[in-house]
Structures are given as structure tokens and as C-alpha cells.
Design an enzyme around this catalytic site. Structure first.
Site, PDB file in Angstrom:
ATOM      1  N   GLU A   1      -6.842 -10.395  -0.745  1.00 31.18           N
ATOM      2  CA  GLU A   1      -7.980  -9.879   0.223  1.00 31.18           C
ATOM      3  C   GLU A   1      -9.282  -9.643  -0.057  1.00 31.18           C
ATOM      4  O   GLU A   1      -9.624  -8.591   0.231  1.00 31.18           O
ATOM      5  CB  GLU A   1      -7.178  -8.432   1.065  1.00 31.18           C
ATOM      6  CG  GLU A   1      -5.652  -9.071   1.101  1.00 31.18           C
ATOM      7  CD  GLU A   1      -5.277  -7.610   1.708  1.00 31.18           C
ATOM      8  OE1 GLU A   1      -5.978  -6.912   2.870  1.00 31.18           O
ATOM      9  OE2 GLU A   1      -3.915  -6.918   2.233  1.00 31.18           O
TER      10      GLU A   1
ATOM     11  N   GLU B   1       0.826  -1.209   0.220  1.00 32.21           N
ATOM     12  CA  GLU B   1       0.263   0.049   0.114  1.00 32.21           C
ATOM     13  C   GLU B   1       1.112   0.828   0.089  1.00 32.21           C
ATOM     14  O   GLU B   1       0.979   1.810   1.226  1.00 32.21           O
ATOM     15  CB  GLU B   1      -1.062  -0.385   0.966  1.00 32.21           C
ATOM     16  CG  GLU B   1      -2.128  -1.027   1.672  1.00 32.21           C
ATOM     17  CD  GLU B   1      -2.829  -1.348   2.686  1.00 32.21           C
ATOM     18  OE1 GLU B   1      -2.632  -0.428   2.801  1.00 32.21           O
ATOM     19  OE2 GLU B   1      -3.663  -2.581   2.626  1.00 32.21           O
TER      20      GLU B   1
END
Length: 764
Positions: A512, A359
Site C-alpha cells: 500500500e 493489521e
């Protein structure tokens, strides 16, 4: 096999005699059932030390009972340091168990050992309580059993065993068991209340892995563990492998970060290893869930002078950041320590993928950009309305909030850039078969996607530092909107189309995945139906199969980010494919229906049909080894024209082809070995799009060598650096059929330093 003490052997023998004897009908029969048995012959079996202390736990060959492998606790500062293991999965509140463990020490005087139980109460905010259940005086050099029978209170969970002494002495332990005396019925009844024996891992066994997550609590849930073993062949630790839960500050120094597994990570690792389920390591480096002290000038215990309480209100420029040089050493040491920990404590655990960087990209001003400098807000997403910042940016690129004033140039190429270093160090220390991923959320946003591809993935892939893209896949169940199906589908296509000449295509994994139904806490209603959710799950799984059939980049795993609706990080939005009671939802059935039964396989031993041009091969093709094929040896040694510029190949024979090949190099990459590409590849991969060739060998001295492969268009070259006494190396190249057809038909390998022990494996 472990040697048993006579006492232990007799007790086990009697247990089995009682359990398997035949008694008259109606007479109650008692048996001793073994609930837990830790022998430590292979793994640490969920044992660790008090997290964050200087205390260390190591396995010692020949130092256990009877000369077997045992566990040693060292670097204790006092009685407050201990060995610990959470056995909550096996042990129930309100039950009576017999606990046994063997210990010894080498202090000059006798030591008092204690065995303590700790548990937590349901419905009381997990209030913890503990008690010493056994004390034992142990004389030096003698293995001594500590044992106790104890009943924990009703409505408790997470029963944990703590082992210590009343001093700071080092000690060993071995053979931990928990047994229970149970009443057997006079007529044995088989327990057959098991679910269907086919799970998603079997349904997709010929396509890609299907995974899910565990955390320190769910790993103790028997129903969840059974569900995971049935459905999935990949495990990701939800939080337990992240930096804030694996960095031991007390054992670290300013330039050396020591990794440690806490009890939650130890339980997950043990479960995965014991059941042969590979893991995705999540994550190595991230702006979120990383301790503040890691980024500051002094990291040793008690050394930090900066008060981080109000760090987010402190000017970024006023924070005493560590230097780049120090951070390079911290990052490398942490990665080295973490993978060494896996190798020593859970040697059979397969780490098939790792999220190296997590991220790093935001959408700001309608453009994909790296994060601004500073400490992250609460959690990973940001602080209030402000997006999350990154301490990595502050240290490596400056502290200005003006994006134009930050040096983003050479995003990956610049060796001062932390992304490059994170991947470089992970490539150095991770297992050879572990794939390296960049992982991000909102990865389907077109501007963010463009930045990730052009500024991170492609430059890293060109240098052999990344293997794949991790698409997190946190979505809403509707077809339109921010996370619309067309957006996500286009992102799946874009990431799987990334290719680099000589390296093939990038892998893609959905890491995810959860699809929210949009729960309204005020009305209790959902914005989207279960049918909409089922449709979107099916679209994603089906499109992954479609992409794989194209023969370019491949989806190698789809991992769901919640085991059931009761354990989701997004609460009441019901994003899972199983309900809270583990029953299958329409989303599950929609995914399971995609693959016809005749195409199912064994998910515990999957055979993924990956394209041969995928970097790393995915285990898809046959492995061809120069050491076992006589025709290969004749190609290398039959005639002089196969050896470039008169250099010679020396072979050491052992009833067959050469076991080692050497060639001297006097100057330049023009000297080396030549193989007849057409003759070799026509036998190996006549119908495939290309091959992966893995070279291994040793350089004569430490340093680096320019290695060049000619006979392909374009030519392939790399700098091979080696360190350490062995000076060994392994390097992979991808050569496409098109590259060979445009070349001269031969492949020549040359180097600027003397090489020996050259081996090659060709993957079709």
C-alpha cells in the site's frame, strides 16, 4: 461461439456494412457502434444482484440463447429483487444509446419484465435518479428481447442497468448489448493520442510486479483504466473486497456466511479478468471494515438482539460475542464462499496474492502487541485517541483489558487462535498458486516488527501457512522522522531475511505504498518537496532490487495505494507518482530511471528472476515432472535397492514412463520410495541453492498420514490430512543444497498409510 438470433445477426451485419462502406467525400455517414456486449460465456461481466438480499445470480451452461451459457436469477422475494450492472465506464451522460437484452422465464403465466436505468449527478453530491426505460410482457419458455432507446441527462455518471419482473419469479437473461448511432466523418482520421507504450510493469518485468488500486468509482474512469493498463500488472480493490462489502447477511445463517460481490467489486473483477491483470485479494480477516453482526451470537437476517448503535460505549464483557466454535465455522464458510465466488463468476481471473490477516499488531507501551478486545473504533485506526480494538481478540482470547490476563500463549500453534485458522482455511480454499500474506502498517517500527516476525510470521511459516509479509508502506517523504528511510530499509531487510529450514525464505511485498508530502491545510504549504518524495520512492524500488540480488528472500511486488493525486485516501498530501491529470511526477521518473532500458521486458508476461529457495518458486525455474522423464522412471523402478524395505512400485505405462506410481505401506514411515538425490539434482539444478519439490497423490482412505523425507539434514516430515472422496493431497517442501550435502545423498519418502498416484514436480 454464441449462436445469434437472426434478428441480432442482421443488426450486427448492417452495423458493420455501414461502418466499413466507402462513401463519397463530404457525405455524412452514420454507423451503429457496439458500446457494450455481454455474452457471459466465461465471466459474469460485471453483473450481480441487489447486494445483501437473498437473491442469487448463477451462470447456467446450456440454458442461454441457442444452448449457450446464460445467467439465471433465483431466490427473489418480490419485484424489489433484481439483476444489476454498473456500466458507467462505457456510457456517458447526455448520450443516446439503444439498450437490448434477451430474457425468458418458466412461470405458467406471462411475466412483465422491466429494464430500469439509474444514474448519478455530478456536482450534486452524487444524487441518484432512475427511470424505467422498457416494459415487456414475456410468455413462458420463450427468449424475448427487451429493448429501448434512451438519453440520460447531461452531467451524469455511473449509468446502471437494473433488470426485474413484477413478481418473485426466477428468470434467465443473456446477450446484453448497448449500441449507439454515431456520425462518421467522410475522411477517417486515426486516433494516435496515446501515451508511451512502456510502463513501470515493463521496466520491472524481470524483477517484481508493480501494482495500484481501483475502487468502484475509479474503475469507471477511462483515463485511469488506460493508465493502469499501461503502467501496472497488479490490481488491488481499495475497499470492495473487504468483509463489509462481501458478506451477505440475508443469505447467511448462524454458522454459514455467504459471500457476494457488489457492483463495484463486480466491475473491478470484470476489468481485471478481461485485461488479464492479476489481483491482490484484500482482505480476508480484519478488525476494521467487518460488520458487527458477524461477531455476535445470532447472524441471520433479523435475528440479532443486540443493539450495536452504542457498541463502543458498551462494556466488552457485556457484548454477546459468538462462541469460538461458531466463529470457526463462520470464518471457514466465508473464506470457502468467497473463493468459490471468484472461481464461478471470474474463472480466468488470477488471484496471485491474498492478505489473509490485516493489521492485528499495535505498538503499545513501547512494545509490539496484539490488539485489545472489543469492537473497532470508527475506521481502522481507532476511536478518538484510543487505538483500534479487535473483536477477534474478544472471542478467541477473552474480554479483559489487562494484557496479562489474556491468553496469548500459543499465538499460532493453538488451534483456538483465529490467525492460525484464517491462514489454514485460506490455504484450503484459495487457488493453489495464490500466495498468502500477513499485512500491516507501521511495520517498520522495530518493536512491532519484532513481534510480527517472532509471533506471527515465523510460526506460520514453519507450518507452511504463510508465504509472505505485506509491508503497507504509508510513509512521509522525509529521510528522518517516524517513517525514516533507515527504519524502512532495515524493515525491508529484516522481513526478507526470514527463513525456515526446509521451507526457504519468506516473500515480501510492499502492498500500500504512498509517500506523503505533508500538506498543511491552514497554510496550503507542503512540509516536503517533490524532490524529497522522488528520492524516497527511488530508494525503496532500488533497495528491493538490491535485496533480490542477494539470493535470499525476495520482493515480489510493489503496489502503490493511489492511482493519482486526485484519488488518495490521504487527501491533499499528493502521495502518488502521477498528478491529478495523470501526468508523471518526478517520483515516477526517479523510479523508472533505476532499471536500464536493455533490462526492460514485457510486463504483461513477466519473467521474475526469483531465487529458487523462495517458497512457491515464483515461476522462476523449469518444471520437472516424473511422468515425462525416462531417467526418473529408471531411478524408481530399475533395481530393487531403490525401493525401501522390499516394497514395490507399480507403474501404469502408456507408451512411455509411468503415468501413476503406487506403493503399499504396511507400517511406519520407513516404507516408501527412494530417489538418488545426487543423480537427480545434479542434472536439474547444478548451480542453484536448492529446489522445491511438490508432491501430489492420494491416500487409500480418508484421514491423515505421517509423511517423512530422509536423506536430508535435518529430516523433513509433515502430517498430511485428506478429506472428501478423492483423498488427494498436494504438499511442497524446500530442500537446500546444504541439507543435501549434510545428508546421505539419497532422498527417501515414506508414509504411514498406503499411497497411490504419487507424482512429483521439482522446481529449480
Amino acid at each position: 461461439m454464441k449462436k445469434q438470433s437472426k434478428k441480432r445477426f442482421v443488426s450486427l451485419f448492417l452495423a458493420f456494412v455501414v461502418m466499413f462502406s466507402v462513401f463519397p467525400t463530404g457525405i455524412p455517414v452514420f454507423a451503429t457502434e457496439i458500446i457494450v456486449s455481454n455474452t457471459f460465456e466465461v465471466h459474469y461481466e460485471g453483473w450481480t444482484t441487489d447486494f445483501g438480499s437473498l437473491t442469487t445470480l448463477t451462470s447456467r451452461e446450456g440454458e442461454g440463447m441457442g444452448g449457450s451459457r446464460g445467467m439465471k436469477v433465483t431466490n427473489r422475494q418480490g419485484p424489489e429483487n433484481f439483476a444489476i450492472s454498473d456500466k458507467g465506464f462505457y456510457l456517458w451522460g447526455g448520450e443516446t444509446y439503444r439498450y437490448s437484452i434477451f430474457v425468458r422465464h418458466e412461470e405458467p403465466q406471462a411475466e412483465m419484465f422491466t429494464m430500469t436505468l439509474q444514474w448519478m449527478y455530478y456536482e450534486e453530491d452524487d444524487r441518484a435518479e432512475s427511470t424505467v426505460i422498457a416494459e415487456q410482457v414475456v410468455r413462458p419458455g420463450e427468449w424475448t428481447e427487451i429493448t429501448a432507446r434512451y438519453t440520460t441527462p447531461d452531467r451524469t455518471h455511473n449509468t446502471t442497468i437494473i433488470l426485474a419482473t413484477d413478481s418473485a419469479a426466477d428468470f434467465w437473461f443473456d446477450e446484453f448489448t448497448v449500441t449507439q448511432r454515431t456520425l462518421q466523418s467522410s475522411a477517417t482520421e486515426a486516433f494516435a493520442n496515446t501515451p508511451a507504450n512502456v510502463g513501470l510493469k515493463d521496466i520491472y518485468a524481470n524483477h517484481f510486479r508493480v501494482g495500484n488500486i481501483l475502487n468502484g468509482n475509479t474503475v469507471n474512469n477511462a483515463a485511469i483504466r488506460a493508465l493502469l493498463m499501461l503502467e501496472y500488472n497488479s490490481i488491488t480493490a481499495e475497499n470492495e473486497h473487504k468483509p463489509d462489502q462481501t458478506m451477505n447477511r440475508a443469505q447467511s445463517s448462524d454458522r454459514n456466511i455467504v459471500a457476494q460481490f457488489n457492483t463495484g467489486a463486480a466491475r473491478i473483477n470484470a476489468f481485471a479478468a478481461e485485461n488479464g491483470i492479476p489481483i491482490r485479494e484484500h482482505a480476508i480477516s480484519w478488525h476494521g471494515q467487518t460488520p458487527d453482526w458477524f461477531y455476535l451470537r445470532a447472524t441471520g437476517s433479523g435475528q440479532g438482539q443486540f443493539d450495536t448503535t452504542n457498541r463502543r460505549q458498551t462494556s466488552v464483557a457485556d457484548i454477546p460475542w459468538a462462541s469460538r466454535e461458531v466463529m470457526n465455522q463462520r470464518l471457514e464458510s466465508y473464506i470457502r464462499s468467497k473463493f468459490a465466488l471468484y472461481a464461478s463468476q471470474y474463472p480466468t481471473l488470477q488471484i496471485y496474492a491474498v492478505d489473509v490477516v490485516n493489521e492485528y499488531v499495535l505498538v503499545r507501551n513501547n512494545s509490539g502487541q496484539p490488539r485489545l478486545p472489543g469492537f473497532d473504533g470508527e475506521g481502522a485506526g481507532g476511536h478518538g485517541a484510543a487505538p483500534g480494538r479487535s473483536a477477534w481478540t474478544a472471542i478467541y482470547h477473552g474480554t479483559s483489558d489487562n494484557v496479562s490476563a489474556i491468553n496469548w500463549s500459543g499465538t499460532v500453534e493453538n488451534t483456538n487462535n483465529w490467525l492460525w485458522r484464517a491462514f489454514h482455511y485460506t490455504r484450503m480454499y484459495a487457488p493453489a498458486d495464490t500466495k498468502l500474506f500477513y499485512n500491516d502498517y507501521n511495520e517498520f517500527d522495530p518493536t512491532k516488527r519484532t513481534y510480527i516476525i517472532n509471533s506471527i510470521l515465523r510460526p506460520l511459516f514453519e507450518r507452511g501457512l504463510v508465504d509472505g509479509m505485506g509491508m503497507q508502506g504509508h510513509l512521509d517523504a522525509d529521510q528522518g522522522g517516524w517513517s525514516s528511510w533507515p527504519r524502512f530499509r532495515d524493515a525491508m531487510d529484516a522481513y526478507s531475511d526470514i527463513s525456515v529450514p526446509g521451507r526457504g525464505y519468506l516473500e515480501v511485498q510492499i502492498t500500500e505504498l504512498d509517500i506523503s508530502r505533508g500538506h498543511n491545510s491552514n497554510t496550503g504549504q507542503f512540509a516536503f518537496t517533490e524532490a524529497q518524495q522522488a528520492t524516497k520512492y527511488a530508494q525503496i524500488f532500488n533497495h528491493a532490487i538490491t535485496v533480490n540480488a542477494r539470493g535470499r528472500g525476495q520482493f515480489t511486488a510493489i503496489c502503490i495505494w493511489t492511482i493519482n493525486d486526485a484519488h488518495s485516501w490521504i487527501g491533499a498530501n499528493q502521495p502518488a507518482i502521477h498528478r491529478a491529470d495523470n501526468t508523471r511526477k518526478p517520483a515516477y521518473h526517479s523510479v523508472a530511471a533505476i532499471v536500464p532500458p536493455e533490462q526492460w521486458g514485457d510486463g504483461n508476461n513477466p519473467e521474475f528472476r526469483y531465487n529458487s529457495m523462495l517458497r512457491g518458486g515464483g515461476g522462476s525455474g523449469s518444471i520437472y515432472n516424473m511422468q515425462t522423464d525416462p531417467q526418473w522412471s529408471s531411478i524408481l523402478s530399475a533395481t530393487a535397492h531403490n525401493i525401501m524395505h522390499g516394497t514395490t512400485a507399480e507403474g501404469t505405462r502408456a507408451d512411455g514412463p509411468p503415468r501413476e506410481l503406487r506403493f503399499p505401506v504396511r507400517s511406519g514411515t520407513s516404507q516408501g520410495l527412494r530417489i538418488r538425490a545426487g543423480e537427480l539434482l545434479s542434472r536439474l539444478v547444478p548451480a542453484n541453492a536448492g529446489v522445491k519439490i511438490e508432491y501430489t497423490g492420494r491416500l487409500s482412505v480418508a484421514g491423515s498420514s505421517q509423511i517423512r523425507i530422509e536423506g536430508t539434514t535435518p529430516a523433513i516430515s509433515w502430517t498430511q490430512a485428506t478429506t472428501g472422496a478423492s483423498n488427494s493431497f498436494t504438499h511442497e517442501v524446500i530442500i537446500s543444497r546444504e541439507q543435501l550435502q549434510m545428508g546421505n545423498g539419497d532422498i527417501s519418502l515414506g508414509a504411514t498409510r498406503r499411497m497411490r498416484g504419487l507424482q512429483s514436480r521439482v522446481f529449480g
